[in-house]
Design a protein around this motif. Structure first.
Motif, PDB file in Angstrom:
ATOM      1  N   UNK A 196      -2.137  -5.066  -6.240  1.00  0.00           N
ATOM      2  CA  UNK A 196      -2.363  -4.820  -7.665  1.00  0.00           C
ATOM      3  C   UNK A 196      -1.471  -5.734  -8.487  1.00  0.00           C
ATOM      4  N   UNK A 197      -1.941  -6.100  -9.673  1.00  0.00           N
ATOM      5  CA  UNK A 197      -1.126  -6.929 -10.565  1.00  0.00           C
ATOM      6  C   UNK A 197       0.084  -6.174 -11.101  1.00  0.00           C
ATOM      7  N   UNK A 198       0.124  -4.857 -10.837  1.00  0.00           N
ATOM      8  CA  UNK A 198       1.268  -4.038 -11.275  1.00  0.00           C
ATOM      9  C   UNK A 198       2.097  -3.517 -10.107  1.00  0.00           C
ATOM     10  N   UNK A 199       1.842  -3.998  -8.902  1.00  0.00           N
ATOM     11  CA  UNK A 199       2.582  -3.535  -7.719  1.00  0.00           C
ATOM     12  C   UNK A 199       4.070  -3.823  -7.884  1.00  0.00           C
ATOM     13  N   UNK A 200       4.893  -2.817  -7.568  1.00  0.00           N
ATOM     14  CA  UNK A 200       6.340  -2.958  -7.706  1.00  0.00           C
ATOM     15  C   UNK A 200       7.028  -2.349  -6.491  1.00  0.00           C
ATOM     16  N   UNK A 201       8.186  -2.902  -6.123  1.00  0.00           N
ATOM     17  CA  UNK A 201       8.902  -2.509  -4.919  1.00  0.00           C
ATOM     18  C   UNK A 201      10.365  -2.243  -5.252  1.00  0.00           C
ATOM     19  N   UNK A 202      10.963  -1.327  -4.516  1.00  0.00           N
ATOM     20  CA  UNK A 202      12.347  -0.935  -4.733  1.00  0.00           C
ATOM     21  C   UNK A 202      13.277  -1.830  -3.916  1.00  0.00           C
ATOM     22  N   UNK A 203      14.111  -2.602  -4.607  1.00  0.00           N
ATOM     23  CA  UNK A 203      15.064  -3.480  -3.918  1.00  0.00           C
ATOM     24  C   UNK A 203      15.985  -2.721  -2.977  1.00  0.00           C
ATOM     25  N   UNK A 204      16.198  -1.439  -3.225  1.00  0.00           N
ATOM     26  CA  UNK A 204      17.176  -0.669  -2.449  1.00  0.00           C
ATOM     27  C   UNK A 204      16.846  -0.618  -0.969  1.00  0.00           C
ATOM     28  N   UNK A 205      15.575  -0.814  -0.609  1.00  0.00           N
ATOM     29  CA  UNK A 205      15.224  -0.711   0.817  1.00  0.00           C
ATOM     30  C   UNK A 205      15.513  -1.999   1.574  1.00  0.00           C
ATOM     31  N   UNK A 206      15.955  -3.052   0.888  1.00  0.00           N
ATOM     32  CA  UNK A 206      16.261  -4.301   1.585  1.00  0.00           C
ATOM     33  C   UNK A 206      17.330  -4.103   2.652  1.00  0.00           C
ATOM     34  N   UNK A 207      18.338  -3.277   2.364  1.00  0.00           N
ATOM     35  CA  UNK A 207      19.384  -3.052   3.356  1.00  0.00           C
ATOM     36  C   UNK A 207      18.828  -2.332   4.578  1.00  0.00           C
ATOM     37  N   UNK A 208      17.917  -1.369   4.351  1.00  0.00           N
ATOM     38  CA  UNK A 208      17.293  -0.657   5.470  1.00  0.00           C
ATOM     39  C   UNK A 208      16.467  -1.628   6.312  1.00  0.00           C
ATOM     40  N   UNK A 209      15.737  -2.480   5.633  1.00  0.00           N
ATOM     41  CA  UNK A 209      14.885  -3.446   6.323  1.00  0.00           C
ATOM     42  C   UNK A 209      15.720  -4.396   7.173  1.00  0.00           C
ATOM     43  N   UNK A 210      16.770  -4.955   6.580  1.00  0.00           N
ATOM     44  CA  UNK A 210      17.611  -5.902   7.302  1.00  0.00           C
ATOM     45  C   UNK A 210      18.296  -5.242   8.492  1.00  0.00           C
ATOM     46  N   UNK A 211      18.855  -4.063   8.284  1.00  0.00           N
ATOM     47  CA  UNK A 211      19.556  -3.365   9.355  1.00  0.00           C
ATOM     48  C   UNK A 211      18.614  -2.989  10.491  1.00  0.00           C
ATOM     49  N   UNK A 212      17.420  -2.539  10.147  1.00  0.00           N
ATOM     50  CA  UNK A 212      16.470  -2.101  11.182  1.00  0.00           C
ATOM     51  C   UNK A 212      16.010  -3.280  12.024  1.00  0.00           C
ATOM     52  N   UNK A 213      15.677  -4.393  11.381  1.00  0.00           N
ATOM     53  CA  UNK A 213      15.272  -5.575  12.136  1.00  0.00           C
ATOM     54  C   UNK A 213      16.390  -6.041  13.061  1.00  0.00           C
ATOM     55  N   UNK A 214      17.612  -6.094  12.529  1.00  0.00           N
ATOM     56  CA  UNK A 214      18.744  -6.539  13.344  1.00  0.00           C
ATOM     57  C   UNK A 214      18.975  -5.593  14.521  1.00  0.00           C
ATOM     58  N   UNK A 215      18.894  -4.292  14.268  1.00  0.00           N
ATOM     59  CA  UNK A 215      19.150  -3.318  15.330  1.00  0.00           C
ATOM     60  C   UNK A 215      18.053  -3.346  16.390  1.00  0.00           C
ATOM     61  N   UNK A 216      16.800  -3.526  15.960  1.00  0.00           N
ATOM     62  CA  UNK A 216      15.715  -3.630  16.939  1.00  0.00           C
ATOM     63  C   UNK A 216      15.937  -4.815  17.866  1.00  0.00           C
ATOM     64  N   UNK A 217      16.298  -5.956  17.292  1.00  0.00           N
ATOM     65  CA  UNK A 217      16.549  -7.145  18.112  1.00  0.00           C
ATOM     66  C   UNK A 217      17.729  -6.914  19.050  1.00  0.00           C
ATOM     67  N   UNK A 218      18.815  -6.366  18.495  1.00  0.00           N
ATOM     68  CA  UNK A 218      20.024  -6.154  19.297  1.00  0.00           C
ATOM     69  C   UNK A 218      19.751  -5.209  20.472  1.00  0.00           C
ATOM     70  N   UNK A 219      19.104  -4.094  20.194  1.00  0.00           N
ATOM     71  CA  UNK A 219      18.831  -3.125  21.257  1.00  0.00           C
ATOM     72  C   UNK A 219      17.934  -3.711  22.339  1.00  0.00           C
TER      73      UNK A 219
END
Length: 384
Positions: free
Chosen positions: A353-376
Motif C-alpha cells: 500500500x502507498x500508506x504502508x508503515x513499519x515500526x523501526x523498533x523491531x530492527x533490533x529483534x530482526x538483527x539479533x534473531x538473524x545473528x542467533x540463527x546463524x550462530x546456533x
C-alpha cells in the motif's frame, strides 16, 4: 540501534526499483565497511555479497535480505518518505538494515565464530527474479563451499510488532503467468455476423477459468488463477477487434498442481476458441518457485523463538524469490510483525500500500534473531 534506524530511514528515502539499485548498493556497502568482510558486487544486478569468516573452523550459513522497492508513489507523510515515485512498501529497507545489524553483531564476535556467514543483499525480489540471478552469479559458492542452511526474515506491517510467524513445508506459493491471445477476423460493429468476433470468446474463457479452478484443482493442493489484464486491438468505438489478449497470474503450492494448470488450461482455452471459429495462442511464463521451509530448520527456529512465534495453519498464496535459495539450501523464511505502535490491526494499511508503515523498533529483534540463527546453526554443525 540508533545507527540501524538512521540506516533504514536513509534506505527508505532512497528507494529504487528493479535489479539496478546503484544508490542503495552504495549505502549498503558503506554500512558494512570496516567489518572485515570479503565483499563482491553483482555483474548483472546491483547485489552485494559479503562473507564473514570466523576465526574457528566450521560450515557456512547464509542470511538474506532483499533490496528493491516498488513503483508506488508514497503517501505516508513520514519525514523520511521517498519522493521519487518508488517506495519501500514491502519492508525491504527494514530487511537490509536488519541484516546489516546481524553482520555487525557477528562481526564483533569473529574470534569466537565457528564457521562462515554469507550476507546476501539481493535486488529484484519484486518480480525480477533477483534471487535466481544471484545464484547464477555464484552467491551460494561465495564462501568456497555451499551453505548448510539459509535464513531470511520478512517484516509484516499488519502483524503485531515483535510477533513471529512461520511454518514447515510450503510457506509461500509459486508465481507463474499465462498469456492468451484469442484471434478472430474483426469487422464492423454493426455487422458482427460478417466477422469472427473474439470478444465473446474471451468473455467465455474468463468465466471458464473460475470453474476450472473449482472443478479441476483439488482443494487440498490449491491454485489461484487471476485475470490481471484484458484488452483488444481495437481503438475505435465501431470496430470489432481482430484479437483479444488475456493475461493470467497463477499461484500454486506444488509442482503437480502447477503442471496440471499449465497443461489443462492451454487445452481449455484452445477448445473454447475453436468452438467459436477462433484460434488461441498461449505463452506460459514460469516465475518464482514455491518457498519451502525445511522441517528441521523450521524446528530450530521454533525452538529459538519459543512463545514469540506462531505457526501458520496454511501457506500464503503470495510469492517470494527466497524460494530459489531454499530449492538449493535447506533453510527457513519467517515473518516478523512490524505494525507501528498504537495502530490497530484493522486500521493498518497492508503491504504494497502507498500508506504502508513499519515500526523501526523491531530492527533490533530482526538483527539479533538473524545473528542467533546463524550462530546456533554453525555451533550445531561444529558440535556434530
Amino acid at each position: 540501534m540508533d545507527d540501524l534506524v538512521a540506516l533504514r530511514r536513509t534506505l527508505h528515502a532512497t528507494a529504487e526499483v528493479g535489479l539496478h539499485l546503484p544508490a542503495t548498493q552504495a549505502i549498503v556497502r558503506d554500512a558494512i565497511a570496516g567489518l572485515g568482510l570479503d565483499t563482491t558486487l553483482g555483474q548483472e544486478l546491483s547485489s552485494v555479497t559479503a562473507v564473514l569468516r570466523g576465526a574457528r573452523p566450521g560450515p557456512v550459513v547464509l542470511l538474506r535480505a532483499d533490496m528493491d522497492a516498488l513503483p508506488i508513489a508514497e503517501a505516508t507523510g513520514l519525514p523520511y518518505a521517498s519522493t521519487n515515485g518508488a517506495m519501500h512498501a514491502c519492508g525491504h529497507d527494514m530487511h537490509m538494515a536488519g541484516l546489516v545489524g546481524a553482520a555487525r553483531i557477528l562481526g564483533a564476535r569473529r574470534d569466537e565464530l565457528p564457521g562462515t556467514v554469507v550476507f546476501m543483499f539481493q535486488p529484484g525480489e519484486e518480480g525480477y527474479a533477483g534471487g535466481r540471478l544471484m545464484i547464477e552469479e555464484g552467491v551460494l559458492d561465495a564462501a568456497g563451499r555451499r551453505p548448510v542452511a539459509a535464513y531470511a526474515i520478512h517484516v509484516d506491517c499488519v502483524l503485531g510488532a515483535g510477533e513471529f510467524v512461520t511454518r514447515a513445508g510450503p510457506i509461500m506459493a509459486s508465481a507463474s503467468g499465462l498469456n492468451i491471445r484469442v484471434e478472430g477476423t474483426g469487422g464492423h460493429a454493426a455487422y458482427p455476423y460478417q466477422a469472427v468476433d473474439p470478444v465473446p470468446v474471451a468473455a467465455e474463457i474468463v468465466l471458464a477459468l473460475q470453474t476450472f479452478v473449482t472443478r479441476r484443482v483439488p482443494v487440498t493442493d490449491p491454485a489461484v488463477v487471476s485475470v490481471v489484464r484484458l484488452h483488444s486491438d481495437s481503438n475505435a468505438p465501431n470496430v470489432l477487434p481482430s484479437s483479444v489478449a488475456i493475461d493470467l497470474n497463477i499461484r500454486t503450492l506444488s509442482r503437480e498442481t502447477l503442471r496440471l494448470v499449465r497443461e489443462e488450461l492451454g487445452r481449455l482455452v484452445a477448445g473454447l476458441a475453436a468452438a467459436h471459429g477462433c484460434t488461441a495462442r498461449t505463452e506460459f511464463i514460469d516465475s518464482y518457485p514455491v518457498t519451502h521451509n525445511d522441517p528441521a530448520e523450521t524446528a530450530a527456529v521454533l525452538d529459538l523463538l519459543g512463545d514469540r512465534v506462531r505457526q501458520l495453519p496454511a501457506p500464503a498464496m503470495a510469492s517470494e524469490d527466497f524460494g530459489y535459495v531454499l530449492e538449493e539450501v535447506p533453510g527457513a523464511l519467517l515473518f516478523l510483525g512490524a505494525r507501528p505502535a498504537g495502530v490497530p490491526a484493522a486500521d493498518a494499511p497492508p503491504m504494497h500500500s502507498e500508506r504502508a508503515a513499519f515500526d523501526d523498533a523491531v530492527l533490533s529483534i530482526q538483527a539479533q534473531t538473524l545473528a542467533e540463527l546463524a550462530w546456533r546453526r554453525l555451533a550445531q554443525e561444529t558440535a556434530t
